[in-house]
Enzyme design. Structure first.
Site, PDB file in Angstrom:
ATOM      1  N   SER A 143       0.485  -0.559   0.431  1.00  0.00           N
ATOM      2  CA  SER A 143       0.244   0.177   0.239  1.00  0.00           C
ATOM      3  C   SER A 143       0.801   1.435   0.524  1.00  0.00           C
ATOM      4  CB  SER A 143      -1.250   0.019   0.675  1.00  0.00           C
ATOM      5  OG  SER A 143      -1.451   1.707   1.305  1.00  0.00           O
ATOM      6  N   TYR A 156      -1.961  -0.774  10.461  1.00  0.00           N
ATOM      7  CA  TYR A 156      -2.699  -1.367   8.995  1.00  0.00           C
ATOM      8  C   TYR A 156      -0.892  -0.518   8.666  1.00  0.00           C
ATOM      9  CZ  TYR A 156      -3.966  -0.905   4.112  1.00  0.00           C
ATOM     10  OH  TYR A 156      -4.062  -0.803   2.934  1.00  0.00           O
TER      11      TYR A 156
HETATM   12  P1  NAD Z   1     -11.262  -6.190   0.159  1.00  0.00           P
HETATM   13  O1  NAD Z   1     -12.571  -6.003   1.563  1.00  0.00           O
HETATM   14  O2  NAD Z   1     -12.345  -5.960  -1.231  1.00  0.00           O
HETATM   15  O3  NAD Z   1     -11.022  -7.749   0.306  1.00  0.00           O
HETATM   16  C1  NAD Z   1      -9.915  -8.210   1.354  1.00  0.00           C
HETATM   17  C2  NAD Z   1     -10.233  -9.860   0.988  1.00  0.00           C
HETATM   18  O4  NAD Z   1      -9.403 -10.770   2.247  1.00  0.00           O
HETATM   19  C3  NAD Z   1     -11.185 -10.479   0.497  1.00  0.00           C
HETATM   20  O5  NAD Z   1     -11.503 -11.352  -0.330  1.00  0.00           O
HETATM   21  C4  NAD Z   1     -11.692 -10.993   2.289  1.00  0.00           C
HETATM   22  O6  NAD Z   1     -12.695 -12.065   1.926  1.00  0.00           O
HETATM   23  C5  NAD Z   1     -10.233 -11.357   2.132  1.00  0.00           C
HETATM   24  N1  NAD Z   1     -10.257 -11.738   3.649  1.00  0.00           N
HETATM   25  C6  NAD Z   1     -10.272 -10.544   5.121  1.00  0.00           C
HETATM   26  N2  NAD Z   1      -9.621 -11.568   5.707  1.00  0.00           N
HETATM   27  C7  NAD Z   1      -9.142 -12.579   5.633  1.00  0.00           C
HETATM   28  C8  NAD Z   1      -9.020 -13.917   6.625  1.00  0.00           C
HETATM   29  N3  NAD Z   1      -9.220 -13.957   8.046  1.00  0.00           N
HETATM   30  N4  NAD Z   1      -8.614 -14.844   5.864  1.00  0.00           N
HETATM   31  C9  NAD Z   1      -8.794 -15.187   4.842  1.00  0.00           C
HETATM   32  N5  NAD Z   1      -9.132 -13.987   3.763  1.00  0.00           N
HETATM   33  C10 NAD Z   1      -9.908 -12.846   4.308  1.00  0.00           C
HETATM   34  O7  NAD Z   1      -9.999  -5.105  -0.225  1.00  0.00           O
HETATM   35  P2  NAD Z   1      -9.633  -4.561  -0.602  1.00  0.00           P
HETATM   36  O8  NAD Z   1      -9.207  -3.188  -0.478  1.00  0.00           O
HETATM   37  O9  NAD Z   1      -9.466  -5.639  -2.708  1.00  0.00           O
HETATM   38  O10 NAD Z   1      -8.078  -5.181  -0.209  1.00  0.00           O
HETATM   39  C11 NAD Z   1      -7.016  -6.101  -0.928  1.00  0.00           C
HETATM   40  C12 NAD Z   1      -5.929  -6.010  -0.550  1.00  0.00           C
HETATM   41  O11 NAD Z   1      -5.480  -4.423  -0.350  1.00  0.00           O
HETATM   42  C13 NAD Z   1      -5.380  -5.409   1.087  1.00  0.00           C
HETATM   43  O12 NAD Z   1      -3.947  -5.777   1.007  1.00  0.00           O
HETATM   44  C14 NAD Z   1      -5.406  -3.948   1.137  1.00  0.00           C
HETATM   45  O13 NAD Z   1      -4.612  -2.979   2.459  1.00  0.00           O
HETATM   46  C15 NAD Z   1      -4.385  -3.942  -0.410  1.00  0.00           C
HETATM   47  N6  NAD Z   1      -4.768  -2.226  -0.382  1.00  0.00           N
HETATM   48  C16 NAD Z   1      -6.303  -1.738  -0.965  1.00  0.00           C
HETATM   49  C17 NAD Z   1      -6.064  -0.540  -1.293  1.00  0.00           C
HETATM   50  C18 NAD Z   1      -7.389   0.035  -1.309  1.00  0.00           C
HETATM   51  O14 NAD Z   1      -7.080   1.321  -1.383  1.00  0.00           O
HETATM   52  N7  NAD Z   1      -8.315  -0.513  -1.549  1.00  0.00           N
HETATM   53  C19 NAD Z   1      -5.143   0.413  -0.930  1.00  0.00           C
HETATM   54  C20 NAD Z   1      -4.113  -0.016  -0.544  1.00  0.00           C
HETATM   55  C21 NAD Z   1      -3.926  -1.855  -0.434  1.00  0.00           C
END
Ligand code: NAD
Length: 261
Positions: A143, A156
């Site tokens: 991130s 985080y």
């Molecule tokens: P999201 O909530 O859409 O997806 C998260 C996924 O993780 C889901 O499939 C959920 O079921 C799974 N998950 C959560 N807890 C879990 C567990 N204990 N065991 C197994 N699976 C689990 O979120 P996203 O935005 O797609 O995030 C995905 C990654 O991208 C994360 O690591 C997040 O930190 C990172 N990220 C997101 C953003 C953003 O702006 N959305 C920015 C930078 C980084």
């Protein structure tokens, strides 16, 4: 480029960025292992939909990324189902927004477990198979918060800075084995994870929903646009191409200029 005959395991791929990455690999012909939580019938629809749309095989593991034994079992199951795990994407992640003095200890532990430690356990389980095949790609979804901080996101930011360090260490260890390890650091991507932060951010900062969107999320991003999940998936696919074989240990930003400031 073709990823036919490769298997990609993407943690946290029932939604958001992970699902787009899994589809990106399926689009190049890779078999995929999905993981994450959600409604069983929706997950099955997603899994079957990937098989139909891309003509690959898709397997689902419900492993909980807070549980090392389940992570090991997920990697083993993927190897038994498809013969190998060639591409590992450590993507599962959650967020919690609160001042440190009110941050629940169990939320801290959960975020460190899912956003950081799960990547260690998945890599530990998958690396021997990659070494044996003499090829591997490990991609960690970090991130912009692996490079800079924001208030009220202590766990985080700590986990994401940790994943950037883990990425560099693994890259050095695996460099002689044709296994690359990189992280992708998106800014704000429009996904359920971001949408879910709105109420807590409104509370923590005393803002309206519109103010959170404009003054918190997009304030950081000079382009004033959210990153899309497909853009992140495109970079993940590129990292698995021959053109990227000398890229390792990198922290690749995709943040609309956020961390250039
Ligand atoms: P999201 O909530 O859409 O997806 C998260 C996924 O993780 C889901 O499939 C959920 O079921 C799974 N998950 C959560 N807890 C879990 C567990 N204990 N065991 C197994 N699976 C689990 O979120 P996203 O935005 O797609 O995030 C995905 C990654 O991208 C994360 O690591 C997040 O930190 C990172 N990220 C997101 C953003 C953003 O702006 N959305 C920015 C930078 C980084």
């Amino acid at each position: 480029m073709s990823l036919k005959s490769k298997t990609a395991l993407v943690t946290g791929s029932t939604s958001g960025i992970g699902l787009a990455i899994a589809k990106g690999f399926a689009g190049q012909g890779a078999n995929v292992v999905l993981n994450g939580f959600g409604k069983p019938d929706e997950i099955e629809r997603t899994r079957a939909g990937i098989e139909t749309e891309y003509g690959v095989r898709a397997h689902y593991s419900g492993a909980d990324m807070t549980k090392p034994a389940e992570i090991e079992a997920m990697v083993r199951e993927a190897q038994e189902t498809f013969g190998s795990v060639d591409i590992l994407v450590n993507n599962a992640g959650i967020q919690f927004v609160s001042p440190i003095e009110e941050f629940p200890g169990e939320k801290w532990e959960q975020i460190i477990a899912i956003n950081l430690s799960s990547a260690f356990y998945a890599m530990k389980a998958a690396i021997p198979g990659m070494k044996a095949k003499g090829w591997g790609r490990i991609i960690n979804t970090a991130s912009a918060h692996s490079l800079v901080a924001s208030p009220y996101k202590s766990a985080y930011v700590a986990a994401k800075h940790g994943i950037a360090g883990l990425t560099k260490t693994a890259a050095l260890e695996l460099a002689p084995h044709k296994i690359t390890v990189n992280c992708i650091s998106p800014g704000y991507v429009w996904t359920p994870l971001v949408e879910a932060q709105i109420p807590d951010t409104m509370k923590a900062r005393g803002l309206t929903k519109e103010q959170v969107m404009e003054d918190v999320f997009l304030k950081a991003q000079p382009t004033k646009e959210f990153v899309t999940v497909d853009q992140v998936a495109g970079l993940a696919v590129f990292l698995c191409s021959d053109a990227a074989s000398q890229m390792t240990g990198a922290n690749l930003t995709m943040d609309g200029g956020w961390t250039a400031q």
